[in-house]
Motif scaffolding. Structure first.
Motif, short mmCIF file in Angstrom:
data_model
loop_
_atom_site.label_atom_id
_atom_site.label_comp_id
_atom_site.label_asym_id
_atom_site.label_seq_id
_atom_site.Cartn_x
_atom_site.Cartn_y
_atom_site.Cartn_z
N ASP A 151 78.70 78.82 -38.51
CA ASP A 151 79.32 80.09 -38.86
C ASP A 151 78.52 80.84 -39.90
O ASP A 151 78.80 82.00 -40.19
N ALA A 152 77.54 80.21 -40.50
CA ALA A 152 76.80 80.85 -41.59
C ALA A 152 75.59 81.62 -41.10
O ALA A 152 74.79 82.10 -41.89
N GLU A 153 75.42 81.70 -39.76
CA GLU A 153 74.26 82.42 -39.24
C GLU A 153 74.38 83.91 -39.57
O GLU A 153 75.46 84.45 -39.77
N SER A 154 73.25 84.62 -39.55
CA SER A 154 73.24 86.03 -39.94
C SER A 154 73.81 86.89 -38.82
O SER A 154 73.72 86.54 -37.66
N PRO A 155 74.35 88.08 -39.17
CA PRO A 155 74.85 89.01 -38.16
C PRO A 155 73.76 89.48 -37.22
O PRO A 155 74.03 89.77 -36.06
N ASP A 156 72.52 89.62 -37.71
CA ASP A 156 71.44 90.07 -36.84
C ASP A 156 71.21 89.10 -35.70
O ASP A 156 70.97 89.50 -34.55
N TRP A 157 71.26 87.82 -36.01
CA TRP A 157 71.08 86.82 -34.95
C TRP A 157 72.20 86.92 -33.93
O TRP A 157 71.96 86.85 -32.72
N MET A 158 73.44 87.11 -34.38
CA MET A 158 74.58 87.21 -33.47
C MET A 158 74.44 88.44 -32.58
O MET A 158 74.72 88.40 -31.38
N GLN A 159 73.98 89.57 -33.17
CA GLN A 159 73.82 90.79 -32.39
C GLN A 159 72.77 90.60 -31.30
O GLN A 159 72.93 91.06 -30.16
N SER A 160 71.70 89.89 -31.63
CA SER A 160 70.67 89.66 -30.62
C SER A 160 71.17 88.78 -29.50
O SER A 160 70.82 88.97 -28.34
N GLN A 161 72.04 87.80 -29.86
CA GLN A 161 72.62 86.94 -28.82
C GLN A 161 73.50 87.76 -27.88
O GLN A 161 73.49 87.56 -26.66
N SER A 177 79.26 82.21 -30.74
CA SER A 177 79.21 80.98 -31.53
C SER A 177 78.97 79.75 -30.66
O SER A 177 78.27 78.82 -31.06
N ILE A 178 79.54 79.72 -29.47
CA ILE A 178 79.38 78.52 -28.65
C ILE A 178 78.12 78.57 -27.80
O ILE A 178 77.64 77.54 -27.33
N THR A 179 77.56 79.78 -27.58
CA THR A 179 76.32 79.87 -26.81
C THR A 179 75.16 79.22 -27.55
O THR A 179 74.25 78.66 -26.94
N ARG A 180 75.21 79.28 -28.86
CA ARG A 180 74.11 78.71 -29.65
C ARG A 180 73.96 77.22 -29.46
O ARG A 180 72.89 76.66 -29.63
N THR A 181 75.07 76.56 -29.15
CA THR A 181 75.03 75.10 -29.07
C THR A 181 74.98 74.58 -27.64
O THR A 181 75.17 73.39 -27.41
#
Length: 512
Positions: free
Chosen positions: A81-91, A335-339
């Motif tokens: 959950d501590a990942e940056s918003p930029d990373w989430m937006q790119s996902q 959040s679940i796509t990362r794993t």
């Protein structure tokens, strides 16, 4: 011409019935109850869907905390959950590109106001494993055979089936449906008939005539307005409603008080006859409707509400209580796509997101289409809403389709199992469609139902010395501006179970 083997390259366009397109078509024709069940099944199957009543964050989107409290995805590690918003937006952008590459369905023929997506079909991408299987049965079948075996006939269904055999006139059928839907669980009719006649725009005599026919249906005693009438209907069915029994039913309160001497005086019978009469009364069923079980009666919930507007027109709006509200939890997907551990898991998540987005879009387009069709129906049938059933305009699916720029098949699906609440009652959308009969001298066409009603009125008003033949009815109707053939009059007359002029002359002379 020589026969040779050669290769040719051709380019053509075709409509592919992909799972997304089939889902959109299915949603259009579902009733509001079936739609709720379908959405509930999708909510259980798809982890990315959630009800819109869930808590929302300050920006109006899904609450990240609420999403974080969900069950972790496969292989999800702590601290993600501590990942940056930029990373989430790119996902999210990557996921949107993936979906766009797989989305190959053209909805141009289902939702004309939405542009299609020109792409070639990809069977591998659209297979989706179990993604489009029936959520209840796990198969691709649309229905479960066991549901038909276990289904029980309700009181309303039984009476409706009998009514369709006993009544032929569409206006009488509408009156019958109104009375059937007004019954309580015991089969009693507790409505004001004068108010019902005014609401439906028919005469009280006609409503009473339809009610007298409905009171002959099984189970005997239904449509009674009191206990005495219920018992009287059952006795008439058994041919036991003689004057003495009528006096006993008329003084049923004496029987409740066990005032047997008074009953003997009123009925004019001795002790033995009174005992037999009371035994017959005890053998009757005071609650005929309860024979169909105590299952819950599902109320008819309208999909569209029509009210009188302040400017003299009509206000048409959707019943929001019948519209399921779902959202796509993009945060949970990110959040679940990362794993995701392998391509299979990523493909499953992408498929879930694609299905969720498509369902939300299909629900929105379904609501818009129903509102658009209903608004045009109200515009076409304004006089019916103002003056009553007899003023239904002739209307077909093509008229509505041309007016709003849709295909007739779409209109047919939209009007199936949908109901409209109007000041004159609740009607199925399909009721407003009837065939047209041309008018003489280029006048406005007449509804077939209105012409049937006119023929019935003529025959009911004829005297024994002046029975109207079919040819005479044709001349009278043409004098009123209705261009109709004799065989059409005969067909309508037979459909209303009215005998020929020769038989009617014999019957009326015999009564005279």
């Amino acid at each position: 011409m020589a026969i040779t083997t050669k290769l040719e390259m051709r380019q053509s366009q075709s409509l592919i019935m992909t799972p997304q397109l089939m889902q959109a078509i299915k949603l259009l024709q579902l009733s509001n109850l079936d739609l709720v069940a379908y959405v509930d099944a999708e909510l259980e199957r798809n982890p990315l869907l959630e009800r819109s009543e869930a808590d929302t964050g300050a920006d109006g989107g899904p609450d990240p905390d609420g999403a974080a409290e969900r069950d972790p995805g496969p292989g999800e590690a702590a601290g993600t959950d501590a990942e940056s918003p930029d990373w989430m937006q790119s996902q999210l952008e990557t996921a949107a590109e993936t979906i766009a590459s797989k989305l190959d369905t053209d909805l141009g023929n289902v939702f004309p106001d939405e542009p299609g997506v020109p792409a070639s079909p990809d069977p591998a991408a659209l297979g989706g494993g179990d993604s489009y299987r029936n959520a209840a049965t796990g198969s691709t079948d649309d229905y479960n055979l066991e549901a038909f075996v276990a289904e029980e006939t309700s009181l309303v269904q039984s009476l409706t089936d009998q009514m369709n055999l006993a009544l032929a006139d569409p206006v009488d059928k509408l009156i019958g449906l109104h009375l059937i839907n007004s019954l309580d669980e015991n089969g009693y009719l507790f409505v004001d008939l004068d108010e019902a006649a005014v609401q439906l725009g028919v005469s009280a005599e006609r409503l009473e005539g339809v009610l007298s026919i409905l009171q002959t249906f099984e189970p005997s005693g239904v449509f009674a307005r009191s206990l005495a009438e219920c018992l009287a209907l059952q006795l008439k069915e058994r041919n036991r409603f003689d004057p003495a029994m009528a006096a006993l039913i008329g003084n049923i309160e004496l029987l409740a008080r066990h005032d047997f001497p008074a009953l003997k005086r009123v009925c004019g019978v001795d002790d033995e006859d009174l005992v037999e009469m009371i035994a017959e009364i005890k053998a009757l069923d005071p609650k005929p409707g309860s024979a169909f079980g105590s299952s819950l009666v599902q109320p008819m919930v309208p999909d569209v509400l029509v009210r009188r507007a302040s400017d003299g027109g009509w206000s048409v709006e959707l019943n929001t209580d019948t519209l399921p509200k779902v959202l796509v939890n993009q945060t949970y997907y990110a959040s679940i796509t990362r794993t995701a551990r392998n391509e299979t898991e990523r493909s499953y998540l992408t498929d879930c997101l694609q299905t969720a987005n498509w369902l939300v879009k299909s629900l929105d387009q379904r609501a818009k289409t129903i509102l658009k069709v209903s608004t045009e129906i109200v515009r076409q049938q304004d006089r019916f809403l103002m003056e009553g059933i007899e003023y239904l305009r002739p209307l077909n699916l093509k008229t509505i389709a041309d007016a709003i720029g849709m295909h007739e098949s779409t209109i047919s699906r939209v009007t199936s199992n949908k109901y409209m609440a109007t000041p004159r009652g609740i009607f199925e959308l399909k009721y407003f469609f009837s065939s047209a009969i041309a008018a003489t001298e280029g006048g406005d066409a007449h509804s077939a139902e209105a012409v049937r009603h006119r023929i019935k009125q003529m025959i009911d008003a004829e005297s024994p010395d002046a029975i109207l033949s079919d040819d005479t009815i044709v001349k009278l109707l043409k004098g009123d501006g209705i261009d109709i053939a004799r065989r059409t009059v005969a067909k309508y007359r037979e459909g209303m179970r009215i005998s020929s002029s020769v038989q009617r002359r014999r019957e009326k002379r015999g009564r005279a």
